[in-house]
Design a protein around this motif. Structure first.
Motif, short mmCIF file in Angstrom:
data_model
loop_
_atom_site.label_atom_id
_atom_site.label_comp_id
_atom_site.label_asym_id
_atom_site.label_seq_id
_atom_site.Cartn_x
_atom_site.Cartn_y
_atom_site.Cartn_z
N ASP A 1 47.65 48.92 44.63
CA ASP A 1 46.64 49.93 44.28
C ASP A 1 45.29 49.36 44.67
O ASP A 1 44.63 48.67 43.89
CB ASP A 1 46.69 50.24 42.78
N LEU A 2 44.91 49.62 45.91
CA LEU A 2 43.69 49.04 46.48
C LEU A 2 42.76 50.16 46.93
O LEU A 2 42.69 50.48 48.13
CB LEU A 2 44.04 48.12 47.65
N PRO A 3 42.03 50.77 46.00
CA PRO A 3 41.15 51.89 46.36
C PRO A 3 39.92 51.47 47.15
O PRO A 3 39.27 52.30 47.78
CB PRO A 3 40.77 52.49 45.01
N GLN B 1 37.61 43.86 39.91
CA GLN B 1 38.49 42.71 39.86
C GLN B 1 39.75 42.97 40.68
O GLN B 1 40.30 44.08 40.63
CB GLN B 1 38.90 42.41 38.41
N VAL B 2 40.18 41.97 41.43
CA VAL B 2 41.48 42.01 42.10
C VAL B 2 42.48 41.33 41.16
O VAL B 2 42.31 40.15 40.81
CB VAL B 2 41.46 41.29 43.45
N ARG B 3 43.50 42.05 40.75
CA ARG B 3 44.49 41.52 39.83
C ARG B 3 45.80 41.29 40.58
O ARG B 3 46.34 42.21 41.20
CB ARG B 3 44.70 42.48 38.66
N VAL B 4 46.30 40.07 40.51
CA VAL B 4 47.54 39.68 41.17
C VAL B 4 48.54 39.27 40.09
O VAL B 4 48.23 38.39 39.26
CB VAL B 4 47.31 38.52 42.16
N VAL B 5 49.70 39.91 40.10
CA VAL B 5 50.75 39.58 39.15
C VAL B 5 52.05 39.41 39.93
O VAL B 5 52.45 40.32 40.66
CB VAL B 5 50.93 40.67 38.06
N VAL B 6 52.70 38.25 39.79
CA VAL B 6 53.99 37.99 40.41
C VAL B 6 54.93 37.50 39.31
O VAL B 6 54.68 36.46 38.69
CB VAL B 6 53.89 36.93 41.53
N VAL C 1 55.85 42.19 42.34
CA VAL C 1 54.56 41.76 42.88
C VAL C 1 53.60 42.94 42.76
O VAL C 1 53.86 44.02 43.28
CB VAL C 1 54.68 41.32 44.35
N SER C 2 52.48 42.71 42.10
CA SER C 2 51.48 43.76 41.90
C SER C 2 50.12 43.22 42.33
O SER C 2 49.70 42.15 41.87
CB SER C 2 51.44 44.19 40.43
N VAL C 3 49.45 43.96 43.21
CA VAL C 3 48.09 43.64 43.63
C VAL C 3 47.25 44.90 43.47
O VAL C 3 47.48 45.88 44.18
CB VAL C 3 48.03 43.13 45.09
N LEU D 1 44.11 44.56 53.35
CA LEU D 1 44.83 43.66 52.46
C LEU D 1 46.22 44.19 52.13
O LEU D 1 47.16 43.39 51.99
CB LEU D 1 44.02 43.46 51.17
N ALA D 2 46.37 45.50 52.04
CA ALA D 2 47.68 46.07 51.70
C ALA D 2 48.72 45.70 52.76
O ALA D 2 49.83 45.25 52.43
CB ALA D 2 47.57 47.58 51.55
#
Length: 385
Positions: A282-284, A326-331, A318-320, A262-263
């Motif tokens: 930040d996709l651990p 939870q997947v948090r998406v902020v634009v 843009v933050s994912v 996804l990154a």
């Protein structure tokens, strides 16, 4: 054999009360003074099958019946010290597990499979009375229940199991009927919306093309003035048709493709946006591709909205991230609202479409102006479930 395709997480959420009850009964039998290991092992197997029965109810019924018969034969061969039976030769945990399996097989299996499963379980349960060592004969012969008492007790438990299964089967049927009605209503509403779109948008542009083409034929000198209008109307009609085709296919024609990373997918969408983006990832843990497509679409549409509807944008954040399942998406951008209508219209997805997509996936969505200026889109989507 058929499977209900019930996932393990869904199974755990559905079966944890039954699991706790069966563990309680098994614990009491384990620490009692009576009952051999063979009997406890067989009871544990039947209880495990009861917990797993919603995945394959008919198979669970056959396996539980086999386990009861095999356990009874082993108890007879070893002449083990018998435990206090609840009904027939079954101890409490076995009786509860058999009731649960009967309820599940009646609820979920086809009618003939349900009938066969119930009959096989009843036959296996009845055989335990004859095959297993008799507790009452050895210990409390004067208190041994009469045959009619055994039949009445077993009949009551059977009626409870069958009634529970039939009740939930009827509820499932009603729920399925309601869902089909809702789907039919949604399909009808969608067809009406498509019809309105064709009439109000596509037909409008096509009519304009025809009228201007006829004017060009009637007045050849006006062709140079009319041709740009025809080209514009044709492009708008094509855009509307693509949107309609995307709706009919259940996807957008320009939706980004999702891979296992996804990154990298988000970086590709950001790179293709041609905007001053500051990206934070930040996709651990890995995200399923099906969820990744929705995340990419949210990022893409948010960037598109920022480009179309905001002026003076100097930075888009843009933050994912993934945390707490939870997947948090902020634009968020720092622009100001565009005073004139954007070129090419507002697009076919928009905030309403983003909200619907997020809510269908069980997430939360919010969008609105920022306190310090600009616009922000926030979405939270569950990773599993």
């Amino acid at each position: 054999m058929e499977s209900t395709h019930l996932g393990w997480r869904a199974l755990a959420r559905r079966q944890w009360p039954l699991t706790c009850a069966l563990l309680f009964f098994l614990g009491g039998e384990l620490f009692s003074e009576r009952g051999g290991w063979w009997q406890l092992f067989g009871a544990a197997v039947v209880c495990a099958l009861a917990v797993l029965s919603p995945r394959r109810p008919f198979d669970a019924a056959l396996a539980a019946a086999t386990a009861l018969v095999v356990t009874s034969v082993l108890l007879r061969l070893t002449d083990a010290d018998p435990a206090v039976p609840a009904v027939a030769g079954l101890v409490i945990s076995e009786a509860a597990a058999v009731m649960a399996i009967i309820a599940v097989v009646v609820r979920q299996a086809a009618p003939w499979r349900a009938a066969v499963g119930v009959v096989v379980l009843l036959a296996a349960s009845a055989s335990t009375h004859a095959l297993r060592p008799d507790y009452w004969l050895r210990e409390w012969a004067q208190y041994a229940p009469e045959v009619w008492q055994q039949l009445v007790g077993g009949g009551v438990l059977l009626a409870l199991s069958l009634g529970t299964g039939l009740y939930f089967r009827a509820r499932d049927r009603e729920r399925a009927t309601a869902v089909r009605a809702e789907v039919a209503a949604a399909q009808h509403a969608e067809r009406m919306a498509l019809a309105r779109e064709l009439h109000d948008v596509v037909a409008h542009y096509v009519t304009g093309i025809v009228v201007h083409a006829q004017a060009a034929q009637a007045v050849p000198a006006a062709a140079q003035e009319v041709l740009p209008i025809i080209v514009h109307s044709g492009n708008e009609a094509l855009t509307a048709m693509r949107r309609l085709v995307g709706t009919l296919r259940g996807t957008e024609a320009d939706a980004p493709a999702a891979t296992s990373d996804l990154a990298d997918d988000v970086r590709g969408v950001v790179a293709g946006s041609d905007q001053p983006v500051r990206l934070h990832l930040d996709l651990p843990v890995s995200v399923p591709p099906s969820l990744g497509r929705s995340v990419l679409r949210l990022v893409q549409e948010s960037l598109t909205n920022s480009r179309k509807h905001a002026e003076g944008v100097s930075r888009v954040d843009v933050s994912v991230t993934v945390s707490d399942g939870q997947v948090r998406v902020v634009v968020a951008d720092d622009g100001r609202e565009r005073r004139s209508a954007p070129v090419g219209g507002s697009g076919g997805y928009g905030l309403v479409g983003m909200r619907e997509r997020v809510e269908l996936l069980g997430g939360r969505f919010a969008a609105g102006p920022r306190a310090g200026g600009g616009w922000e889109v926030r979405a939270e989507l569950p990773v599993g479930g």
